[in-house]
Scaffold this active site. Sequence first.
Site, PDB file in Angstrom:
ATOM      1  N   SER A 157     -84.417 -71.406  -8.289  1.00  0.00           N
ATOM      2  CA  SER A 157     -85.598 -70.568  -8.160  1.00  0.00           C
ATOM      3  C   SER A 157     -86.105 -70.124  -9.536  1.00  0.00           C
ATOM      4  O   SER A 157     -86.437 -70.953 -10.373  1.00  0.00           O
ATOM      5  CB  SER A 157     -85.281 -69.386  -7.237  1.00  0.00           C
ATOM      6  N   GLU A 249     -90.308 -74.963   2.265  1.00  0.00           N
ATOM      7  CA  GLU A 249     -90.462 -73.835   1.354  1.00  0.00           C
ATOM      8  C   GLU A 249     -91.704 -73.960   0.490  1.00  0.00           C
ATOM      9  O   GLU A 249     -92.155 -75.053   0.159  1.00  0.00           O
ATOM     10  CB  GLU A 249     -89.225 -73.656   0.496  1.00  0.00           C
ATOM     11  N   HIS A 279     -86.384 -71.869   1.423  1.00  0.00           N
ATOM     12  CA  HIS A 279     -85.979 -71.394   0.099  1.00  0.00           C
ATOM     13  C   HIS A 279     -84.638 -70.680   0.183  1.00  0.00           C
ATOM     14  O   HIS A 279     -84.422 -69.809   1.030  1.00  0.00           O
ATOM     15  CB  HIS A 279     -87.033 -70.438  -0.462  1.00  0.00           C
TER      16      HIS A 279
END
Length: 311
Positions: A157, A249, A279
Amino acid sequence: MTASLPARLLGTGMRMVVRPATDHIPANRAGIAFIRAAAAGALRVAMLGERLEPVSVVDADSPHGPVRGEWVGGAPRPGQPILYYLHGSGFVILRAHHFRGLASQLAHRTGRSVFTLRYRMAPEYRFPAAHDDALAGYRWLLDQGHAPSDIVVGGDSAGGHLALALTAQLRALELPQPAAIFTLAPLVDATFGTAAATESTANDPFVTARAAYRFLGRYAHAVDDPLIDLPAHVSPDTPPLFIQVGECEMLRADAERYAAALTAAGGDCTVRVWPELFHGFYMGYRIVPEARAALGEIVDFIAATTTADLP
């Protein structure tokens, strides 16, 4: 291909609880304090009973700046192959020690000690504090006697953003690149423009682009810097890159955009899209079979990449 039952159940739970919460919690200090406590508590519960690798805390000064973090799997000797891990959570929420479970998995599966950086976070510190810390951490590893060819950089991320930005920072300073990079659902465009333009086709149960940007904006709101949007920095000398991302995602578009730019520039990039996943699915490695398989693919990538030039 259909996602496993544990993955579907976890996705449903996030859609019912996590996404509505992040949509409504304000990105002020009280809201951030609440979401930090909630996320940390959830991870503590998730790791109950888990066998973790030994941890050695690092609190060092270097010519490049302070370096804070921890070795998971024991502090290595110079010359040993290692992983340099940059964790996610929007530059705001979780810290290095919250990723001990994931780092332990990587250390155990790869046989490499993992250095997880505790970089400075927002709202206490704003851009480019985390980016500067990621660079300082890499340079500190070199100073400790670890050759670039011994280092594989990973990140998830926001940490994936730091990992990819690190290649541009090293290039600008004419410093050697690591052997390889892997990223899990990397944030590429920190304005969230790429994610917002395509999230209607993803419907991520974890978070919306708008909610994510509210929190990440505490780190990099209205920053006009090339490191915020990374595809302009791709180059053939970017280390071999493996990207994993969930089909559902919002950051899938980021991953695919970066991969397309890097491939067009002559770089080596592989993208793995996990059907129907969301995610952060990789954090569910204890219950989600796809997460365990994803970690296995990372191990395979590291092994194949770092032995490719051996006789």
